[in-house]
Write an enzyme that holds these catalytic residues in place. Structure first.
Site, PDB file in Angstrom:
ATOM      1  N   HIS A 129      30.019  20.418  80.275  1.00  0.00           N
ATOM      2  CA  HIS A 129      28.782  20.441  79.771  1.00  0.00           C
ATOM      3  C   HIS A 129      28.614  20.882  78.751  1.00  0.00           C
ATOM      4  O   HIS A 129      28.005  20.523  77.885  1.00  0.00           O
ATOM      5  CB  HIS A 129      27.754  21.718  81.285  1.00  0.00           C
ATOM      6  CG  HIS A 129      27.760  20.679  82.809  1.00  0.00           C
ATOM      7  ND1 HIS A 129      27.260  19.966  82.683  1.00  0.00           N
ATOM      8  CD2 HIS A 129      28.667  21.593  83.860  1.00  0.00           C
ATOM      9  CE1 HIS A 129      27.892  19.550  83.908  1.00  0.00           C
ATOM     10  NE2 HIS A 129      27.582  20.400  84.791  1.00  0.00           N
ATOM     11  N   HIS A 142      27.723  32.125  87.563  1.00  0.00           N
ATOM     12  CA  HIS A 142      27.266  32.101  85.879  1.00  0.00           C
ATOM     13  C   HIS A 142      27.046  33.498  85.039  1.00  0.00           C
ATOM     14  O   HIS A 142      26.347  34.844  86.209  1.00  0.00           O
ATOM     15  CB  HIS A 142      25.939  31.134  85.608  1.00  0.00           C
ATOM     16  CG  HIS A 142      26.840  29.372  86.414  1.00  0.00           C
ATOM     17  ND1 HIS A 142      26.893  28.796  84.997  1.00  0.00           N
ATOM     18  CD2 HIS A 142      27.487  28.502  87.637  1.00  0.00           C
ATOM     19  CE1 HIS A 142      27.557  28.180  85.110  1.00  0.00           C
ATOM     20  NE2 HIS A 142      27.375  27.747  86.465  1.00  0.00           N
ATOM     21  N   TYR A 149      19.330  25.106  86.827  1.00  0.00           N
ATOM     22  CA  TYR A 149      19.973  24.623  86.977  1.00  0.00           C
ATOM     23  C   TYR A 149      21.250  25.203  85.988  1.00  0.00           C
ATOM     24  O   TYR A 149      20.160  24.503  84.344  1.00  0.00           O
ATOM     25  CB  TYR A 149      20.613  23.771  87.363  1.00  0.00           C
ATOM     26  CG  TYR A 149      21.840  23.242  88.101  1.00  0.00           C
ATOM     27  CD1 TYR A 149      22.393  23.472  89.306  1.00  0.00           C
ATOM     28  CD2 TYR A 149      22.298  21.808  87.223  1.00  0.00           C
ATOM     29  CE1 TYR A 149      23.714  22.433  90.131  1.00  0.00           C
ATOM     30  CE2 TYR A 149      22.793  21.631  88.152  1.00  0.00           C
ATOM     31  CZ  TYR A 149      23.841  21.739  89.254  1.00  0.00           C
ATOM     32  OH  TYR A 149      25.044  21.060  89.481  1.00  0.00           O
ATOM     33  N   HIS A 179      31.167  31.130  93.096  1.00  0.00           N
ATOM     34  CA  HIS A 179      30.915  30.705  91.292  1.00  0.00           C
ATOM     35  C   HIS A 179      29.999  31.332  90.738  1.00  0.00           C
ATOM     36  O   HIS A 179      28.634  30.966  91.465  1.00  0.00           O
ATOM     37  CB  HIS A 179      31.134  29.251  91.679  1.00  0.00           C
ATOM     38  CG  HIS A 179      30.895  28.505  90.654  1.00  0.00           C
ATOM     39  ND1 HIS A 179      32.079  28.228  90.035  1.00  0.00           N
ATOM     40  CD2 HIS A 179      29.471  28.174  90.072  1.00  0.00           C
ATOM     41  CE1 HIS A 179      31.154  27.191  88.589  1.00  0.00           C
ATOM     42  NE2 HIS A 179      30.828  27.701  88.430  1.00  0.00           N
ATOM     43  N   ARG A 214      35.359  21.794  83.858  1.00  0.00           N
ATOM     44  CA  ARG A 214      34.817  20.956  84.792  1.00  0.00           C
ATOM     45  C   ARG A 214      33.544  21.480  83.526  1.00  0.00           C
ATOM     46  O   ARG A 214      32.794  20.930  83.503  1.00  0.00           O
ATOM     47  CB  ARG A 214      34.906  21.086  86.039  1.00  0.00           C
ATOM     48  CG  ARG A 214      34.493  20.179  86.563  1.00  0.00           C
ATOM     49  CD  ARG A 214      33.092  20.599  86.723  1.00  0.00           C
ATOM     50  NE  ARG A 214      32.898  22.209  87.562  1.00  0.00           N
ATOM     51  CZ  ARG A 214      31.673  22.127  87.858  1.00  0.00           C
ATOM     52  NH1 ARG A 214      30.582  21.620  87.223  1.00  0.00           N
ATOM     53  NH2 ARG A 214      31.973  23.588  88.514  1.00  0.00           N
TER      54      ARG A 214
END
Length: 347
Positions: A19, A200, A289, A198, A15
């Site tokens: 991107h 990054h 983002y 979550h 998912r």
């Protein structure tokens, strides 16, 4: 597999990795990755367009293979793992949720901006009516204080959400920033809902931040094998498992099997490694983002302006997911400055 973990890991490479791959997954890749992750003991595998159900569009990018077909394939392939799907109210619809369940998805993850949990209420209600497990995503969690984030988590929990995630969409949180937010949610929700995290890798802290989250009380953690996600990618699952093994946190995932899956199955499906380069660092530093990366690179090439300057200005404007089209305005602004002899500022 229930009961063999202290922390439940969700792999989101199919998912969030969409991107990085510009939503160009094919069935053969998805089937192979699901089989490898399932064999390694990954309990939850998320499969959807990068922007969730219904995300295949002009604004976000069109999927090569319809996401519902990929959800169905994943559910048919997995022997033990549950298949999760993401939806953003306003992008996906309640009918999309029903179709995803019909295709074998069993965990509905509903994402909103961190100040807009109220838009998820009806979707959580439907998901619970359908008998789906529910997870809430409070995106761009670095932008509001822990107590305000906890208040938004309460809205989701009261609507039927069973686990609310602190989502560091920009990879901008640093250690204590994660711990403080997770602890605030744990204190607010108590036994009403679990808390997840979550992360990054845009500042290189995906794994460290995940450890901080667990120590603060998180029971669910996201990652992507081989960091296969937006921006510099997500916390690499294989590294998470190695670290959790060493600190005595059970995940039910075999370290060697997941390392093999990362190297032999996932890497060949990636268009390139997810890099901690200047663009990714700017996103983490400026709070952008993570899915903006590919959009910024595309506008950079189109208008002949530096991608990192586009991203920095996106951070200055506090853009959020769904506002990717504003990168065009920023590119034109920088282009005009270049043509007039101005030097674009980094600050």
């Amino acid at each position: 597999m229930t009961g063999i973990w202290d922390v439940r890991i969700t792999d989101t490479s199919l998912r969030d990795g969409s991107h990085h791959k510009r939503h160009q997954f094919i069935k053969e890749e998805v089937g192979a990755i699901v089989a490898a992750l399932d064999a390694a003991g990954v309990p939850v595998i998320e499969v959807t367009h990068g922007d969730g159900l219904g995300g295949s569009s002009f604004n976000y990018g069109f999927s090569k293979t319809p996401e519902q077909e990929l959800i169905k394939l994943a559910a048919q392939t997995a022997k033990e793992a549950k298949i999760a799907f993401l939806m953003l109210p306003g992008v996906g619809t309640k009918e999309d949720i029903k179709e995803a369940q019909d295709n074998g998805g069993s965990i509905c993850r509903i994402a909103t901006h961190c100040t807009e949990a109220d838009v998820s209420i009806q979707h959580f209600g439907l998901a619970r009516e359908l008998g789906l497990e529910t997870v809430g995503f409070l995106m761009m969690a670095h932008t509001i204080a822990p107590e305000k984030l906890a208040a938004q988590a309460r809205i989701m929990a009261d609507a039927g959400c069973q686990c609310v995630y602190v989502v560091d969409s920009a990879g901008a949180l640093v250690l204590d920033g994660v711990a403080d937010r997770v602890a605030a949610l744990v204190a607010e929700l108590g036994e009403d809902a679990q808390v997840g995290f979550h992360g990054h890798e845009n500042l290189g802290l995906g794994v460290a931040n995940s450890v901080e989250a667990v120590r603060a009380g998180a029971k669910q953690i996201d990652g992507s094998v081989r960091r296969f996600g937006a921006g510099a990618g997500n916390a690499p699952v294989e590294a998470l498992i190695g670290v959790f093994d060493k600190i005595g946190v059970k995940t039910g995932i075999d370290f060697f099997d997941i390392a093999d899956a990362a190297e032999d199955v996932v890497r060949p499906a990636m268009p390139a490694e997810c890099l901690l380069d200047r663009n990714a660092l700017i996103m983490g530093y400026s709070g952008v983002y993570s899915s903006f990366l590919k959009h910024a690179v595309r506008q950079s090439e189109r208008y002949g302006v530096p991608a990192h300057q586009l991203l920095h200005r996106a951070g200055q404007r506090k853009l959020i997911g769904g506002q990717e089209d504003q990168l065009i305005d920023i590119a034109l602004e920088i282009k005009r400055e270049q043509e007039s002899g101005q030097v674009a500022s980094r600050r």
